[in-house]
Design an enzyme around this catalytic site. Structure first.
Site, PDB file in Angstrom:
ATOM      1  N   HIS A 425       0.812  -1.203   0.000  1.00  0.00           N
ATOM      2  CA  HIS A 425       0.000   0.000   0.000  1.00  0.00           C
ATOM      3  C   HIS A 425       0.856   1.268   0.000  1.00  0.00           C
ATOM      4  O   HIS A 425       0.708   2.150  -0.851  1.00  0.00           O
ATOM      5  CB  HIS A 425      -0.918  -0.046   1.230  1.00  0.00           C
ATOM      6  CG  HIS A 425      -1.814   1.133   1.339  1.00  0.00           C
ATOM      7  ND1 HIS A 425      -1.490   2.241   2.088  1.00  0.00           N
ATOM      8  CD2 HIS A 425      -3.007   1.404   0.773  1.00  0.00           C
ATOM      9  CE1 HIS A 425      -2.460   3.129   1.983  1.00  0.00           C
ATOM     10  NE2 HIS A 425      -3.395   2.643   1.195  1.00  0.00           N
ATOM     11  N   CYS A 801      -1.964  -1.755 -16.375  1.00  0.00           N
ATOM     12  CA  CYS A 801      -2.060  -0.632 -15.441  1.00  0.00           C
ATOM     13  C   CYS A 801      -1.471  -0.974 -14.077  1.00  0.00           C
ATOM     14  O   CYS A 801      -1.539  -0.180 -13.154  1.00  0.00           O
ATOM     15  CB  CYS A 801      -3.494  -0.147 -15.299  1.00  0.00           C
ATOM     16  SG  CYS A 801      -4.580  -1.373 -14.579  1.00  0.00           S
TER      17      CYS A 801
HETATM   18  C1  PEP Z   1      -3.338  -4.289 -10.129  1.00  0.00           C
HETATM   19  O1  PEP Z   1      -3.782  -5.166  -9.410  1.00  0.00           O
HETATM   20  O2  PEP Z   1      -2.379  -4.447 -10.893  1.00  0.00           O
HETATM   21  C2  PEP Z   1      -3.927  -2.941 -10.105  1.00  0.00           C
HETATM   22  C3  PEP Z   1      -3.544  -2.024 -10.956  1.00  0.00           C
HETATM   23  O3  PEP Z   1      -4.874  -2.673  -9.168  1.00  0.00           O
HETATM   24  P1  PEP Z   1      -4.593  -2.421  -7.616  1.00  0.00           P
HETATM   25  O4  PEP Z   1      -3.138  -2.170  -7.473  1.00  0.00           O
HETATM   26  O5  PEP Z   1      -5.442  -1.276  -7.255  1.00  0.00           O
HETATM   27  O6  PEP Z   1      -5.038  -3.693  -7.009  1.00  0.00           O
END
Ligand code: PEP
Ligand code: MG
Length: 846
Positions: A425, A801
């Site tokens: 996080h 992403c």
């Molecule tokens: C991922 O899981 O790669 C993502 C972009 O979403 P998050 O990091 O919010 O889980």
């Protein structure tokens, strides 16, 4: 001498000299010779020749000697393939002996001649005869009889007289340098810098330009730019009656080159020589197509150029130098783009610890977000906010962060956590904010309840003590070292503009807030590739409303509570659309488990009970009910969308209304809505039906038409495997490589930091897979998902992403499997743009 013997060759314009056989210095000297610059006669020994010398073969002294006059003094310098791999130091004045000393004494005076001889005896005895350097300690080199004493001390220790024959001296020097290169320590050192185990060493033997004697004699170095800024500035020093790099020694009585208020200069002392040197340096720059540091010697007013070395430079200077070489027509624009290491841009995008500053390191961890910041230690998000309100810089120190800390992270100047890895996080949020961050700092003890941070050497730091977090290299420092500011200057913008001209894969930013979106625009992202909507809910006013949603007893009650959230979401989306001004914005529906929005301590529970007008026991029970054993694999993502669909209804409505509001009388943008954590086709069908219904309702209510595109986040292995089914119901896929890595490995992204170091050190994983995309495993799923998705829908838009979207190696992979764009934290956008441009240029060249 033999011109066609590649192993021992006089450096002439045609000699067979190459970087990979004779090293960079030999090749550079050949280029200088070709430019007709006054380079003293130089012989190059190839890697093969030097290796043979190290193995004990007697070098062909006769072949070397023909290049030099009898009695000519010589020097030997190393010539490795890459100057960063190091090498033994140069040895000067080879050939000094009694006869040469006498002759020189007649020519340039006894004192100067003796100085050269003493210097040679000293370096020969240390480097070649390997005697203790302290054998000369008791002799004052400036006193009468010093030479005799030096020779006697040598003879005493070496048990033989100092060699008088130049060939013997030279053979000894060559052998010692060849062996030094092949020693274990030197090999390990250069391997650490990326040299192959069998990297070769070349040597150059050069006729020595004395630098000592009558007329204007001395030595110096000159370059045309400042190494820190890259701006034009004649930099270097010159010292009369000196050799080699003597002029650069601190305390040396050296002259400035250009007229300078701080002291006398060569320009004033010998203007013609200075002008000529400048001219030579300009020729080197233009013809070697690089900013070079020129090493020169003056001998009785005559210039000799001994060497040219690529100017050492900071990342910001590298950008300015590359841009100005291209602007001056010396290199093509694409070559300027290729010359900058994409990751080096981090040094320009963030404040950094000054490279010359002293570092009082108290511990280290994983450098999770680059840049450095100094501030007072705070141990809670609330303290961080209070500190920011007082206008005081602070560092948020937590064992780990969770969504409740977001406001604290916004307020802090840097974050430091004990736990976590590259996608924990704290790391993800910090990169998004451009906040320096070190995670997994297990070398420090986090006694957060006692408000203490204990350094690895036992020093105890308390709340309010000043520390510095260096997220570029993962270090935590005591106090405030000297800093260097970010440099998003004109050269940077020019370079990035050139990069974009070549790039053939899109780069968007992950941006959750208007502030992020503005940063994304500053870095010229082409759109938003991922807006994580839940982050908005952690704002104080939205958090209360969200808690009411969670505590509602039935769908109706929930819808009422959601009515309070709708305008806040809509306003946020309007802002995002307005800031992005027509560029695509991809909004992800609610993803995290609901309980993340609930208080964790008793005081928080009591506040909540009060706010909701419920009893403490009801609130506590409800919070407990929402608890999950494994929330990251539990009730989150699309699963919430199916089971608590009112939240997604509200979000879809907020998005559509915002599109229309932001458009005013103009054409609304085509927004993109993305569903997280999908693993089955039916999930998409169900969600699509609901969103379509909301769209229809908004169209009717507003009396206006609009489009939207629905996409799926492919972040579970099953979604990648079943991509062909899933693609039938959506128009784009965005691979969430953070979760996909977590689920492919079965490796918690929040806990991996604990054992990642030993895993990487022992070669279990070549790299942290949360940092560098695992092309073999996770990559295979991406490839499969992309192929299968496009089978169902050839025009399916594909992107990444996850955090990997900003890493150059991962971008290379994404490009090969036909992705349309990558999306990464705003501060990584320039790195991604440059890396993507280099891949396209490389493809064109090859
Ligand atoms: C991922 O899981 O790669 C993502 C972009 O979403 P998050 O990091 O919010 O889980
Ligand atoms: Mg995810």
């Amino acid at each position: 001498m033999q011109q066609n013997d590649p192993n021992i060759t006089l450096i002439s314009p045609e000699a067979p000299v190459a970087v990979n056989t004779h090293g960079g210095r030999a090749k550079c000297l050949q280029r200088l010779v070709r430019l007709d610059l006054p380079v003293p006669a130089t012989v190059a020994l190839s890697f093969v020749a030097v290796h043979q010398i190290a193995a004990g073969e007697v070098p062909d002294m006769a072949a070397m000697a023909v290049a030099f006059e009898d009695g000519q003094l010589l020097c030997v310098r190393p010539s490795s393939e890459d100057p960063d791999w190091g090498g033994p130091g140069a040895i000067l004045n080879i050939g000094m002996n009694a006869a040469r000393h006498q002759a020189l004494a007649d020519e340039i005076g006894n004192e100067a001649a003796t100085r050269l001889y003493l210097k040679f005896i000293q370096s020969y005895s240390t480097h070649v005869a390997r005697l203790d350097p302290d054998i000369f300690d008791d002799i004052n080199p400036r006193e009468e009889g010093a030479l005799e004493d030096y020779l006697a001390a040598y003879e005493d220790e070496a048990e033989e007289p100092f060699p008088q024959d130049r060939d013997v001296q030279l053979a000894g020097v060559l052998k010692s340098m060849a062996r030094a290169w092949e020693g274990t320590t030197a090999r390990l050192l250069r391997q650490a810098k990326g040299a192959p185990a069998d990297a070769g060493l070349g040597l150059v033997i050069q006729a020595l330009a004395l630098g000592v004697g009558n007329g204007e004699s001395g030595s110096g170095v000159l370059q045309l730019v400042n190494s820190d800024s890259g701006y034009p500035q004649i930099t270097g020093r010159y010292m009369s009656q000196s050799q080699g790099r003597d002029a650069l020694q601190t305390g040396a009585e050296a002259l400035y080159l250009q007229a300078d208020e701080r002291g006398p200069s060569l320009e004033e002392h010998a203007p013609e020589l200075f002008a000529k040197l400048k001219e030579y340096a300009a020729v080197m720059r233009a013809k070697l197509r690089e900013e070079m540091e020129m090493e020169f010697t003056l001998e009785d007013g005559v210039i000799h150029i001994l060497d040219g070395v690529r100017v050492a430079r900071t990342a910001r200077a590298a950008v300015r130098i590359a841009v100005s070489l291209a602007q001056d027509g010396i290199i093509p624009v694409q070559e300027a783009v290729m010359r900058i290491e994409p990751r080096a841009l981090n040094e320009l995008l963030h404040r950094q610890v000054d490279p010359d500053a002293e570092r009082d390191m108290i511990g280290d961890g994983i450098g999770a977000s680059p840049g450095a910041a100094t501030g007072k230690i705070v141990f809670t998000a609330a303290e961080a906010q209070a500190s920011a309100a007082r206008g005081e810089a602070c560092i948020l120190v937590r064992r780990e962060t969770n969504p409740e800390d977001i406001r604290g992270m916004h307020a802090a100047n840097a974050a430091l956590t004990e736990r976590g890895g590259m996608t924990s996080h704290a790391a993800v949020i910090a990169r998004g904010l451009g906040l320096p961050c070190v995670v997994g700092a297990t070398s420090l003890k986090f006694r957060t309840s006692k408000k203490q941070l204990v350094a690895q050497d036992g020093r105890v730091f308390h709340e309010g003590d000043v520390i510095t977090v260096d997220g570029t290299n993962g270090q935590v420092l005591a106090g405030e070292p000297l800093m260097m500011e970010a440099a998003l200057d004109e050269s940077f913008q020019t370079l990035m503009g050139w990069a974009d001209e070549s790039r053939d894969i899109g780069v968007r930013a992950n941006a959750d807030t208007p502030a992020d979106a503005r940063t994304a625009l500053v870095f010229q992202a082409e759109g938003i590739g991922l807006a994580r909507t839940e982050h908005m809910f952690f704002e104080a006013d939205q958090l209360i409303a969200m808690r009411e949603v969670i505590f509602a007893d039935d769908p109706e009650g929930r819808s009422v509570a959601l009515q309070a959230l709708l305008p806040m979401q809509r306003e946020m989306f309007v802002e995002l659309f307005e800031i992005m001004d027509g560029r695509p914005v991809c909004i992800r529906l609610f993803d995290p488990p609901l309980h993340e929005f609930l208080p964790t301590d008793r005081a928080g529970l009591r506040d909540l009970a009060e706010a909701l007008n419920l009893s403490l026991s009801t609130v506590t029970r409800r919070v407990e009910e929402l608890g999950e054993y494994n929330p990251m694999l539990g009730m989150r993502g699309v699963r919430l969308g199916i089971t608590v669909p009112e939240i997604l209804d509200m979000q879809a409505r907020a998005i559509f209304e915002a599109m229309l509001d932001a458009a005013g009388d103009g054409e609304p943008v085509v927004s993109e809505i993305m569903i997280p954590l999908v693993s089955a086709k039916r999930e998409v069908e169900l969600v699509k039906t609901r969103i379509d219904a909301v769209a229809a309702a908004v169209r009717t209510e507003r009396g206006r038409d609009f489009e939207y595109r629905l996409g799926v986040m492919v972040e579970t292995p099953r979604a990648a495997l079943r991509a062909e089914d899933i693609a039938q119901h959506c128009e784009f896929f965005s691979f969430g490589t953070n979760d996909l890595t977590q689920m492919t490995y079965g490796l918690s992204r929040d806990d991996a930091g604990r054992f990642m170091s030993p895993y990487v050190q022992q070669g279990v994983f070549p790299e942290d897979p949360f940092h560098t995309l695992d092309q073999e495993g996770v990559g295979e799923l991406l490839k499969l998902g992309a192929e299968r998705g496009r089978l169902a829908r050839p025009d399916l838009t594909l992107s990444v992403c996850g955090e990997h979207g900003g890493s150059p190696e991962s971008i290379a992979f994404c490009r090969t499997i036909g992705m349309d764009y990558v999306s990464c934290s705003p501060f990584r956008v320039p790195v991604a743009r440059l890396a993507a441009a280099q891949l396209a240029i490389r493809d064109k060249i090859e």
